[in-house]
Scaffold this motif. Structure first.
Motif, PDB file in Angstrom:
ATOM      1  N   LEU A 167       0.851  -1.191   0.000  1.00  8.23           N
ATOM      2  CA  LEU A 167       0.000   0.000   0.000  1.00  8.23           C
ATOM      3  C   LEU A 167       0.885   1.239   0.000  1.00  8.23           C
ATOM      4  N   VAL A 168       0.721   2.076  -1.001  1.00  9.77           N
ATOM      5  CA  VAL A 168       1.563   3.252  -1.183  1.00  9.77           C
ATOM      6  C   VAL A 168       0.694   4.500  -1.147  1.00  9.77           C
ATOM      7  N   THR A 177      -6.321   1.618   7.840  1.00 15.24           N
ATOM      8  CA  THR A 177      -7.729   1.265   8.006  1.00 15.24           C
ATOM      9  C   THR A 177      -8.112   0.135   7.062  1.00 15.24           C
ATOM     10  N   LEU A 178      -7.658   0.216   5.805  1.00 17.46           N
ATOM     11  CA  LEU A 178      -7.951  -0.851   4.849  1.00 17.46           C
ATOM     12  C   LEU A 178      -7.370  -2.173   5.333  1.00 17.46           C
ATOM     13  N   LEU A 179      -6.116  -2.166   5.775  1.00 16.82           N
ATOM     14  CA  LEU A 179      -5.483  -3.405   6.225  1.00 16.82           C
ATOM     15  C   LEU A 179      -6.242  -4.005   7.398  1.00 16.82           C
ATOM     16  N   SER A 180      -6.718  -3.165   8.312  1.00 15.87           N
ATOM     17  CA  SER A 180      -7.446  -3.671   9.475  1.00 15.87           C
ATOM     18  C   SER A 180      -8.795  -4.266   9.092  1.00 15.87           C
ATOM     19  N   ARG A 186      -3.784  -5.503  13.114  1.00 11.46           N
ATOM     20  CA  ARG A 186      -4.351  -4.403  13.883  1.00 11.46           C
ATOM     21  C   ARG A 186      -3.343  -3.268  14.000  1.00 11.46           C
ATOM     22  N   PRO A 187      -3.074  -2.573  12.904  1.00 14.58           N
ATOM     23  CA  PRO A 187      -2.160  -1.432  12.955  1.00 14.58           C
ATOM     24  C   PRO A 187      -2.778  -0.284  13.735  1.00 14.58           C
ATOM     25  N   SER A 310     -14.419   2.569   0.273  1.00 14.66           N
ATOM     26  CA  SER A 310     -14.564   3.091   1.632  1.00 14.66           C
ATOM     27  C   SER A 310     -14.413   1.927   2.590  1.00 14.66           C
ATOM     28  N   SER A 311     -13.356   1.946   3.373  1.00 14.67           N
ATOM     29  CA  SER A 311     -13.134   0.868   4.332  1.00 14.67           C
ATOM     30  C   SER A 311     -14.183   0.890   5.431  1.00 14.67           C
TER      31      SER A 311
END
Length: 332
Positions: A167-168, A177-180, A186-187, A310-311
């Motif tokens: 992700l850049v 948020t997207l990764l979570s 849980r970043p 939209s996450s």
């Protein structure tokens, strides 16, 4: 992956073992007081070896291990007995670890596969015994070789993440948020820049029990390639991703310009990064309606697969996964 446990750069002192000395022994036995040379060779000094381990994600275990000292080889003995080799030091490291000479910065090796072993600092070669130097004109040589010295050097180990998609984007673009949302990672998430200070990895579940690995790279800022912010420490992680997913917030003043700035930073750091497949996700799309989305789409590059997501509202998240999966498995 806890931020205080993610170590991606260490400097260590490596000292390989000295080679054992050859032997200058002569055979002696009852009734044979003047036997020929039978000195054995010295043993090789211990290597310092790196081994890839796919279960490791950080260099934390090496943070306080600043000196690696391998054992010397043993001297050769009588009856052509070769001395024992010095014990090697084998250090397990994550995949994507690169070793560099601390003085010159030159790349020494790179670990990319589980179980791969490469010699980082070779041990000294053992010396030859006097048996090697006998000849028709010198049947009783007293000469034997000393062992070669080991190598004493400083080495830098740096880690580049290995992931399917990286992700850049600028800070606060919605990467964490997207990764979570799409993985169990849980970043840390907050409404300010540079919430993410270290990369985070997440395994994204896909259809039919398939999955791929996503890396949340800390946000780039303009001038990162010149070292601004944490600059090159962030950018080097992008090198080890198959696909780059650019993420830009829908409330950006100029999405197309922001995309070009991101491309420019990657180009300055490593032009080869632009050869990777690229996707574009416009984040926080729940803030706009369909009409405004269509207007924005008209301003975006036409040769770049683009999706509005939209996450928080779960808008087009499954479609984004489909896009990533197709890009990962598309035939060149």
């Amino acid at each position: 992956m806890a931020s205080n446990n993610f170590i991606d750069y260490v400097k260590i002192n490596c000292r390989s073992g000295k080679g054992g000395s050859g032997s200058g022994h002569f055979f002696r036995a009852k009734g044979l007081p003047n036997g020929g040379p039978d000195g054995g060779d010295g043993g090789r000094g211990g290597h310092i070896i790196l081994e890839g381990n796919s279960q490791l994600w950080t260099l934390l275990h090496l943070q306080y291990r600043k000196h690696l000292i391998a054992q010397p080889g043993e001297s050769g003995g009588e009856n052509l007995r070769t001395g024992a080799q010095g014990e090697d030091i084998i250090i397990q490291v994550p995949l994507g670890t690169i070793a560099r000479d601390a003085e010159t910065g030159a790349k020494k090796l790179e670990i990319t596969e589980h179980g791969q072993r490469l010699i980082l600092t070779p041990g000294g070669r053992g010396g030859l015994g006097n048996d090697h130097f006998k000849s028709s004109t010198n049947q009783a040589p007293t000469y034997f070789q000393p062992g070669e010295p080991g190598i004493d050097e400083y080495v830098i180990l740096e880690l580049k993440l290995l992931a399917d998609v990286g992700l850049v984007g600028f800070p606060n673009a919605g990467k964490s948020t997207l990764l979570s949302v799409v993985s169990a990672a849980r970043p840390k998430i907050a409404d300010y820049a540079f919430t993410t200070l270290v990369p985070n990895l997440g395994v994204v579940a896909y259809r039919d029990y398939k999955s791929f690995v996503m890396a949340d790279i800390p946000g780039i800022i303009e001038g990162a390639a010149d070292g601004k912010g944490l600059g090159t420490r962030f950018l080097r992680h992008i090198e080890r991703n198959s696909i780059l997913l650019f993420m830009i917030s829908v409330d950006s003043k100029d999405i197309a310009e922001e995309y070009q700035i991101l491309l420019s930073e990657l180009r300055q750091f490593n032009p080869e990064l632009l050869e990777k497949k690229r996707l574009l996700a416009i984040t926080k799309a729940d803030l706009i309606d369909d009409e405004l989305e269509a207007e924005i789409r008209e301003t975006l590059p036409t040769d770049l697969p683009t999706i509005f997501i939209s996450s928080l509202a779960n808008k087009n998240i499954m479609q984004l996964k489909d896009m990533i999966w197709q890009a990962l498995h598309a035939k060149e």
